[in-house]
Structure formats: structure tokens, C-alpha cells
Design a protein around this motif. Sequence first.
Motif, PDB file in Angstrom:
ATOM      1  N   PHE A  96      40.338  40.483  32.790  1.00  0.00           N
ATOM      2  CA  PHE A  96      41.542  41.016  33.428  1.00  0.00           C
ATOM      3  C   PHE A  96      42.726  40.952  32.473  1.00  0.00           C
ATOM      4  O   PHE A  96      43.113  39.886  32.017  1.00  0.00           O
ATOM      5  CB  PHE A  96      41.821  40.269  34.738  1.00  0.00           C
ATOM      6  CG  PHE A  96      40.720  40.490  35.728  1.00  0.00           C
ATOM      7  CD1 PHE A  96      40.645  41.687  36.429  1.00  0.00           C
ATOM      8  CD2 PHE A  96      39.717  39.552  35.894  1.00  0.00           C
ATOM      9  CE1 PHE A  96      39.605  41.929  37.313  1.00  0.00           C
ATOM     10  CE2 PHE A  96      38.668  39.777  36.777  1.00  0.00           C
ATOM     11  CZ  PHE A  96      38.609  40.975  37.490  1.00  0.00           C
ATOM     12  N   ARG A 111      42.312  44.078  42.553  1.00  0.00           N
ATOM     13  CA  ARG A 111      41.455  44.412  41.411  1.00  0.00           C
ATOM     14  C   ARG A 111      40.312  43.415  41.207  1.00  0.00           C
ATOM     15  O   ARG A 111      39.268  43.759  40.660  1.00  0.00           O
ATOM     16  CB  ARG A 111      42.271  44.560  40.129  1.00  0.00           C
ATOM     17  CG  ARG A 111      42.942  43.291  39.630  1.00  0.00           C
ATOM     18  CD  ARG A 111      43.595  43.581  38.288  1.00  0.00           C
ATOM     19  NE  ARG A 111      44.291  42.429  37.736  1.00  0.00           N
ATOM     20  CZ  ARG A 111      44.676  42.338  36.479  1.00  0.00           C
ATOM     21  NH1 ARG A 111      44.442  43.334  35.643  1.00  0.00           N
ATOM     22  NH2 ARG A 111      45.302  41.276  36.054  1.00  0.00           N
ATOM     23  N   ARG A 127      39.855  35.466  32.724  1.00  0.00           N
ATOM     24  CA  ARG A 127      41.145  35.538  33.417  1.00  0.00           C
ATOM     25  C   ARG A 127      40.879  36.074  34.832  1.00  0.00           C
ATOM     26  O   ARG A 127      39.793  36.568  35.126  1.00  0.00           O
ATOM     27  CB  ARG A 127      42.189  36.391  32.705  1.00  0.00           C
ATOM     28  CG  ARG A 127      42.458  35.938  31.266  1.00  0.00           C
ATOM     29  CD  ARG A 127      43.637  36.712  30.697  1.00  0.00           C
ATOM     30  NE  ARG A 127      43.798  36.499  29.275  1.00  0.00           N
ATOM     31  CZ  ARG A 127      44.548  35.538  28.759  1.00  0.00           C
ATOM     32  NH1 ARG A 127      45.201  34.711  29.535  1.00  0.00           N
ATOM     33  NH2 ARG A 127      44.661  35.417  27.459  1.00  0.00           N
ATOM     34  N   GLU A 131      46.251  34.548  37.006  1.00  0.00           N
ATOM     35  CA  GLU A 131      47.334  34.996  36.115  1.00  0.00           C
ATOM     36  C   GLU A 131      48.609  35.292  36.903  1.00  0.00           C
ATOM     37  O   GLU A 131      49.717  35.202  36.377  1.00  0.00           O
ATOM     38  CB  GLU A 131      46.912  36.243  35.325  1.00  0.00           C
ATOM     39  CG  GLU A 131      45.843  36.005  34.271  1.00  0.00           C
ATOM     40  CD  GLU A 131      46.306  35.157  33.081  1.00  0.00           C
ATOM     41  OE1 GLU A 131      47.513  35.173  32.761  1.00  0.00           O
ATOM     42  OE2 GLU A 131      45.444  34.478  32.493  1.00  0.00           O
ATOM     43  N   GLU A 132      48.437  35.634  38.168  1.00  0.00           N
ATOM     44  CA  GLU A 132      49.587  35.950  39.018  1.00  0.00           C
ATOM     45  C   GLU A 132      50.446  34.728  39.314  1.00  0.00           C
ATOM     46  O   GLU A 132      51.543  34.856  39.861  1.00  0.00           O
ATOM     47  CB  GLU A 132      49.106  36.576  40.330  1.00  0.00           C
ATOM     48  CG  GLU A 132      48.495  37.950  40.137  1.00  0.00           C
ATOM     49  CD  GLU A 132      49.529  39.008  39.771  1.00  0.00           C
ATOM     50  OE1 GLU A 132      50.712  38.829  40.086  1.00  0.00           O
ATOM     51  OE2 GLU A 132      49.126  40.009  39.153  1.00  0.00           O
TER      52      GLU A 132
HETATM   53  P1  AMP Z   1      43.476  38.742  26.344  1.00  0.00           P
HETATM   54  O1  AMP Z   1      42.690  38.078  27.442  1.00  0.00           O
HETATM   55  O2  AMP Z   1      43.800  37.808  25.239  1.00  0.00           O
HETATM   56  O3  AMP Z   1      42.862  40.018  25.895  1.00  0.00           O
HETATM   57  O4  AMP Z   1      44.912  39.134  26.933  1.00  0.00           O
HETATM   58  C1  AMP Z   1      45.103  39.685  28.169  1.00  0.00           C
HETATM   59  C2  AMP Z   1      46.561  39.577  28.506  1.00  0.00           C
HETATM   60  O5  AMP Z   1      46.763  40.107  29.811  1.00  0.00           O
HETATM   61  C3  AMP Z   1      47.084  38.156  28.533  1.00  0.00           C
HETATM   62  O6  AMP Z   1      48.256  38.057  27.791  1.00  0.00           O
HETATM   63  C4  AMP Z   1      47.336  37.900  29.999  1.00  0.00           C
HETATM   64  O7  AMP Z   1      48.399  37.011  30.230  1.00  0.00           O
HETATM   65  C5  AMP Z   1      47.656  39.305  30.508  1.00  0.00           C
HETATM   66  N1  AMP Z   1      47.450  39.399  31.952  1.00  0.00           N
HETATM   67  C6  AMP Z   1      46.316  39.200  32.637  1.00  0.00           C
HETATM   68  N2  AMP Z   1      46.528  39.318  33.971  1.00  0.00           N
HETATM   69  C7  AMP Z   1      47.827  39.599  34.125  1.00  0.00           C
HETATM   70  C8  AMP Z   1      48.664  39.819  35.263  1.00  0.00           C
HETATM   71  N3  AMP Z   1      48.169  39.761  36.502  1.00  0.00           N
HETATM   72  N4  AMP Z   1      49.972  40.104  35.037  1.00  0.00           N
HETATM   73  C9  AMP Z   1      50.450  40.157  33.785  1.00  0.00           C
HETATM   74  N5  AMP Z   1      49.724  39.946  32.671  1.00  0.00           N
HETATM   75  C10 AMP Z   1      48.436  39.665  32.831  1.00  0.00           C
END
Ligand code: AMP
Length: 295
Positions: A96, A111, A127, A131-132
Motif C-alpha cells: 500500500f 482499499r 503497509r 498508515e492512516e
Molecule cells: P514504500 O513502501 O517505501 O514503497 O513507500 C510507500 C509510501 O506510501 C510510504 O512513504 C508510505 O508512508 C506511503 N503511504 C502508504 N499508505 C499511505 C496512506 N494511507 N496515506 C499516505 N501515505 C501513505
Amino acid sequence: MNRKHLATRYRITDGKDFRLKDYSPDDTWKLKSKEDAHKWLEEGLARLSDLQDRLYAQNQWSLLLVFQAMDAAGKDSTIKHVMSGTNPQGCQVYSFKVPSEEELNHNFLWRTAKVTPERGRIGIFNRSYYEETLVVRVHPELLAHEKLPSRLITKNIWEERFEDIAAFEQHLARSGVVIRKFYLNVSKEEQRRRFLSRLEEPAKNWKFSTGDLQERAHWDEYMKAYQQVVRHTATEHAPWYIVPADHKWFTRLVVAEVILETLESLDLHYPKVDKAKRKELAAVRLALLKKEAKV
Ligand code: AMP
Ligand code: MG
């Protein structure tokens, strides 16, 4: 040494008094080296393969593994290693990222809810909805982009999100989805070393994004946010595991052990064949032996 301790040592089922600083990122329990872990991991992956086969055949339970961590804590590589012994047909991995326009047009669980694992499958969230309450909490400007009616954004929003997540997980558990949540607990110093190797080794360059450094600058806020997550959402049916992550071999071992222990607790077995079915199978076998096309 009883390997069961590996699973229980880092498990939180009631987060009330949880403090992240009580958990050491470089702990390796009683194991001294990668070599100590190697045999266990090999044996474990073989058992995992057998259990997954039963999970799939029985087609009742499913397993949801949630991975959360700071950058470079080893989510991707842990997922890769632990699942290397499993049948890809029975696994579903989802990563995610920053939510899309379509995702932002729905509630925040949407999602993830639509990709929870089917019965008989192992689902992995790299993730998740957490994350929320993590990146969005550390960067409240992201909340402003979520298109929520303004009167719904109050100081209670994080508590409300924890409640929603807890209710969602309760619902999944009651539907036969067994949830295990992993926080890969890497130290700030080890993250620095891993970032440096991403910068210095050309084959690892792609893994580094400048944004990662910005998140590192918010380290303490993230630690507070993670602590809150565990305090509010660790339960018997959806425990958190605070997995030491400064030594990747140890992280893999703990995660593998938790998955094994969980699957073993489910009493998985191949579906029983009843008398009528056995008779039918015997007749088909006879027909095949006689090279007949019909029974
Ligand atoms: P990565 O897993 O390193 O490819 O990065 C994915 C990025 O998406 C990370 O910086 C997460 O903090 C960001 N992310 C995942 N879910 C959310 C969310 N619900 N809102 C904002 N950012 C998100
Ligand atoms: Mg990243």
C-alpha cells in the motif's frame, strides 16, 4: 532452547502499558549468529509449506500478515524470505502506497478491505490501513487531502480510527481471518547504516528515495505514533509482534516462527472423504485401470 519463545517473547495482546523503548531492536534472544538460525529457518520453511497446503485444501481459515515499519527495516526482504517456501498460488501480497484519487474517494478501509485474503490463502499487507494513523498522523496535511467533511475532522480522529480498525479486525477474526501484525523494530542507527549502503552500492540505489530522509527527520514522532498504534490495537485475536530488526536473519526467524505457530494452532487438516465419495473414487479408479472412458 524452546523455539516457541521466539513467537511469544515479542507478542503484545494487550497494549495498555506498552512502551516501545522496552523492546531492543538488536535483540537476538539466545542466538549468537546467522548460522544458529539457519537450520531452524530451513526446517521451519519446510513445515510452513506443509501447513500452507492444508490451509489451502481445508479452505476455511485464512491468514492475514500485516507488516509495518520505518524505511529500510527489512519489510520487503522479510516477506521474500519467509514466503520463499510457500506455494505462490496460495499467497496474495499487496503493497500500500500513497492512496490514489480513487482510493481517496472512499473510506480509508476500502482499499484494504477489498483485498483481504480469501479462505485458504495467506494474505500479506506490506503497509496497511495503519498508515492512516502513522504517516497521516505525523503529517496532518495529508489528512486535509482526504476529502473528509470538515466537521468530521476533530481532535478525536485518531482515537476514532483506532476504534474503526479494531472493529474491522474483530469482524475479520469472526469471519475466519487470522490476523498477525508485525512491527519491524529497527534502530535509528541501523537505518542510517542501511541508507548509506543504499547510496553506496549501485545495485541498491533504486531503493533510496530522498523522501526517506525526510521521514527519518520525524523519527521520534513516528515512534510515538507506533506506540499509540500498539496501545490501541493489540488484542488476543490480532496481536502485534515487536520484532527486533537490526539483524535481518533474526527478524526472518521470528516472523517465520510466528506464522508457523499460528498455523499449527488452527488444527488444519485435509478435507475428509465420506463413504459415498470413497466408493465413487474406487469406481473411477477401476474404470481407469480398465482404460474405459466412462464409469
Ligand atoms: P514504500 O513502501 O517505501 O514503497 O513507500 C510507500 C509510501 O506510501 C510510504 O512513504 C508510505 O508512508 C506511503 N503511504 C502508504 N499508505 C499511505 C496512506 N494511507 N496515506 C499516505 N501515505 C501513505
Ligand atoms: Mg521506501
